[in-house]
Design an enzyme around this catalytic site. Structure first.
Site, PDB file in Angstrom:
ATOM      1  CD  GLU A 101       6.137 -13.754 -53.648  1.00  0.00           C
ATOM      2  OE1 GLU A 101       5.832 -12.697 -54.199  1.00  0.00           O
ATOM      3  OE2 GLU A 101       7.297 -14.173 -53.589  1.00  0.00           O
ATOM      4  CB  CYS A 114       8.192 -23.796 -54.949  1.00  0.00           C
ATOM      5  SG  CYS A 114       9.172 -23.130 -53.611  1.00  0.00           S
ATOM      6  CB  CYS A 121      11.390 -16.697 -42.760  1.00  0.00           C
ATOM      7  SG  CYS A 121      12.391 -18.085 -42.175  1.00  0.00           S
ATOM      8  CB  CYS A 125      19.227 -17.109 -44.005  1.00  0.00           C
ATOM      9  SG  CYS A 125      18.784 -18.602 -43.093  1.00  0.00           S
ATOM     10  CB  CYS A 128      16.998 -15.647 -47.376  1.00  0.00           C
ATOM     11  SG  CYS A 128      15.328 -16.149 -47.837  1.00  0.00           S
ATOM     12  N   GLY A 169       9.327 -19.273 -45.428  1.00  0.00           N
ATOM     13  CA  GLY A 169       9.213 -19.838 -44.085  1.00  0.00           C
ATOM     14  C   GLY A 169      10.106 -21.031 -43.828  1.00  0.00           C
ATOM     15  CD  GLU A 170      13.165 -24.449 -41.190  1.00  0.00           C
ATOM     16  OE1 GLU A 170      13.930 -24.060 -42.083  1.00  0.00           O
ATOM     17  OE2 GLU A 170      12.883 -25.656 -41.032  1.00  0.00           O
ATOM     18  CB  SER A 201      13.932 -27.112 -48.297  1.00  0.00           C
ATOM     19  OG  SER A 201      15.195 -26.490 -48.169  1.00  0.00           O
ATOM     20  CB  SER A 223      19.312 -24.318 -46.516  1.00  0.00           C
ATOM     21  OG  SER A 223      18.147 -24.460 -47.301  1.00  0.00           O
ATOM     22  CG  LEU A 224      25.837 -27.547 -45.297  1.00  0.00           C
ATOM     23  CD1 LEU A 224      25.406 -27.844 -43.871  1.00  0.00           C
ATOM     24  CD2 LEU A 224      26.593 -28.733 -45.878  1.00  0.00           C
ATOM     25  CG  HIS A 225      23.340 -21.986 -47.657  1.00  0.00           C
ATOM     26  ND1 HIS A 225      23.004 -22.395 -48.927  1.00  0.00           N
ATOM     27  CD2 HIS A 225      22.149 -21.764 -47.034  1.00  0.00           C
ATOM     28  CE1 HIS A 225      21.693 -22.394 -49.066  1.00  0.00           C
ATOM     29  NE2 HIS A 225      21.143 -22.031 -47.936  1.00  0.00           N
ATOM     30  CG  ASN A 300      18.320 -16.495 -57.603  1.00  0.00           C
ATOM     31  OD1 ASN A 300      18.772 -16.446 -58.739  1.00  0.00           O
ATOM     32  ND2 ASN A 300      17.881 -17.622 -57.054  1.00  0.00           N
ATOM     33  CB  CYS A 343      16.240 -20.166 -54.613  1.00  0.00           C
ATOM     34  SG  CYS A 343      15.959 -21.715 -55.414  1.00  0.00           S
TER      35      CYS A 343
HETATM   36  N1  SAH Z   1      13.670 -22.283 -44.605  1.00  0.00           N
HETATM   37  C1  SAH Z   1      13.843 -23.423 -45.485  1.00  0.00           C
HETATM   38  C2  SAH Z   1      12.935 -23.346 -46.680  1.00  0.00           C
HETATM   39  C3  SAH Z   1      13.263 -22.223 -47.649  1.00  0.00           C
HETATM   40  S1  SAH Z   1      13.891 -22.975 -49.066  1.00  0.00           S
HETATM   41  C4  SAH Z   1      15.289 -23.575 -45.865  1.00  0.00           C
HETATM   42  O1  SAH Z   1      16.086 -22.719 -45.479  1.00  0.00           O
HETATM   43  O2  SAH Z   1      15.654 -24.568 -46.483  1.00  0.00           O
HETATM   44  C5  SAH Z   1      14.590 -21.678 -49.947  1.00  0.00           C
HETATM   45  C6  SAH Z   1      15.948 -22.077 -50.507  1.00  0.00           C
HETATM   46  O3  SAH Z   1      16.487 -20.972 -51.235  1.00  0.00           O
HETATM   47  C7  SAH Z   1      16.920 -22.381 -49.398  1.00  0.00           C
HETATM   48  O4  SAH Z   1      17.835 -23.364 -49.768  1.00  0.00           O
HETATM   49  C8  SAH Z   1      17.609 -21.049 -49.266  1.00  0.00           C
HETATM   50  O5  SAH Z   1      18.816 -21.163 -48.592  1.00  0.00           O
HETATM   51  C9  SAH Z   1      17.752 -20.638 -50.698  1.00  0.00           C
HETATM   52  N2  SAH Z   1      17.956 -19.204 -50.844  1.00  0.00           N
HETATM   53  C10 SAH Z   1      17.575 -18.226 -49.996  1.00  0.00           C
HETATM   54  N3  SAH Z   1      17.930 -17.027 -50.465  1.00  0.00           N
HETATM   55  C11 SAH Z   1      18.528 -17.235 -51.647  1.00  0.00           C
HETATM   56  C12 SAH Z   1      19.086 -16.371 -52.624  1.00  0.00           C
HETATM   57  N4  SAH Z   1      19.047 -15.049 -52.470  1.00  0.00           N
HETATM   58  N5  SAH Z   1      19.601 -16.927 -53.735  1.00  0.00           N
HETATM   59  C13 SAH Z   1      19.585 -18.259 -53.899  1.00  0.00           C
HETATM   60  N6  SAH Z   1      19.070 -19.130 -53.023  1.00  0.00           N
HETATM   61  C14 SAH Z   1      18.560 -18.626 -51.899  1.00  0.00           C
END
Ligand code: SAH
Length: 370
Positions: A101, A114, A121, A125, A128, A169-170, A201, A223-225, A300, A343
């Site tokens: 996508e 984007c 991937c 995580c 995701c 993807g990463e 990212s 993507s720290l979280h 999301n 996202c």
């Molecule tokens: N693999 C890379 C690139 C993906 S970017 C990375 O992890 O950064 C996609 C972004 O959306 C990342 O910051 C990811 O953590 C965030 N993301 C993934 N699932 C999500 C969700 N369900 N709701 C909101 N953000 C999410």
């Protein structure tokens, strides 16, 4: 290069993904002049001509040789969706029943494309939806830059001001193809984008961050979280290999040379999981030593997701803690949710390889004597 190249690429190389240096080498290896690379780059990426026969400043014989030895191909659109808020999402063919996508997010004068870097991937995580699909293969440079080529074609001139590698993807686990595509984004004879308008990212692949700094230092998002390893180990399993302290060291080094540059930290807001005031304070302490800004992303949801989105009040007080500590913090607007383009909602169509192997084994086991 990918493990499973598209059929056309197996036969003839797709020059769309080649940067200046590779293309110059490709031409000189064939006894052609080096400057042919510049001509082809401009035709393909600026004049948007993919048929060698139409490249009128190349001699007729050369055009014919090129047509036989190579191709210029952008991904094919499988479907196209529009959100009520102007966000657009395209499903792009990745061969063998797979698709990735690509999303365009207009926001005032800014228009962000984007793009995806892998079919699925492998990082798992837990919040995701791409992770649910499993992993099939890396995209090639041509398939990554091909997304920008295609979007430029499909959108009004000047609509795309920024590109983010935040799709499926990463990107740092597909390093060479991603850097090849990034170089074309920055290349004057191709898209000529400013370095800071292109953001990669990552979930936190430390060696990749360091190599990217050497090779092509575009803007970095991480993507720290979570502000502590115990929680991040669960949300982003890659943290077990590259824990927070190592990750932040790499981030500090990434921006060390430039006083104006910052790392963007993405932080998905998960109700009752990582969103307390205590988490915010811990995060602020952690980021005090890294030039940083924070993007809070309201979670999301997707079918079967084990989390809920934090309430607006909780997101606001989390943000206030960070702002109070002097950290630029924005809450990312949720865009394109009605078409699952937000996202973490990108799913594409991925036939996970591990899953396929499992299924084949199960089928074989069910047939005695096979
Ligand atoms: N693999 C890379 C690139 C993906 S970017 C990375 O992890 O950064 C996609 C972004 O959306 C990342 O910051 C990811 O953590 C965030 N993301 C993934 N699932 C999500 C969700 N369900 N709701 C909101 N953000 C999410």
């Amino acid at each position: 290069m990918s493990a499973v190249p598209a059929r056309a690429e197996r036969a003839r190389p797709n020059l769309l993904g080649m940067g200046r240096a590779d293309l110059e080498a490709w031409f000189t290896d064939r006894g052609e002049r080096r400057f042919r690379a510049t001509q082809v780059l401009k035709w393909a990426h600026q004049h948007r001509v993919l048929d060698f026969a139409e490249m009128t400043d190349l001699g007729k014989a050369l055009r014919e040789r090129l047509g036989q030895a190579a191709c210029l191909e952008a991904p094919r659109v499988v479907s196209d969706q529009r959100s009520g808020d102007g966000t657009r999402k395209w499903l792009l063919d990745a061969g063998h029943g797979n698709a990735v996508e690509m999303v365009f997010i207009p926001d005032g004068r800014r228009g962000t494309l984007c793009v995806s870097s892998q079919v699925g991937c492998a990082l798992n995580c837990t919040f995701c939806s791409t992770a649910r699909q499993g992993f099939n293969r890396n995209l090639t440079s041509a398939e990554i830059i091909g997304q920008l080529w295609l979007a430029t074609e499909l959108l009004p001139a000047g609509a795309i001001t920024n590109v983010v590698l935040m799709g499926m993807g990463e990107p740092l686990l597909n390093f060479d193809a991603v850097v090849g595509a990034l170089e074309l984004m920055l290349e004057d004879c191709a898209y000529g984008m400013a370095r800071r308008r292109v953001t990669l990212s990552t979930a936190g692949h430390v060696p990749g961050i360091r190599r990217l700094h050497e090779r092509c230092p575009v803007a970095l998002a991480v993507s720290l979280h979570a502000p502590e390893d115990r929680l991040r180990d669960v949300l982003v399993p890659l943290n077990r290999t590259y824990p927070i302290a190592e990750l932040l060291d790499a981030c500090r080094d990434y921006v060390a040379g430039d006083r104006r540059e910052k790392v963007t930290f993405e932080y998905v807001m998960l109700d009752g999981v990582n969103d307390s005031v205590a988490h915010a304070r811990k995060l602020a302490r952690l980021l005090a030593s890294v030039p940083s800004k924070v993007n809070l992303i309201p979670f999301n949801p997707f079918p079967g997701a084990p989390y809920r989105r934090s309430s607006q009040a909780v997101i606001d007080s989390f943000r206030e803690q960070l702002v109070g500590a002097g950290i630029t913090t924005i809450t990312r607007k949720t865009r394109g949710e009605d078409i699952d383009a937000a996202c973490g909602q990108l799913a594409g169509r991925v036939e996970a390889r591990a899953r396929r192997v499992r299924e084949r084994r199960a089928a074989a086991a069910a047939q005695p004597g096979v």
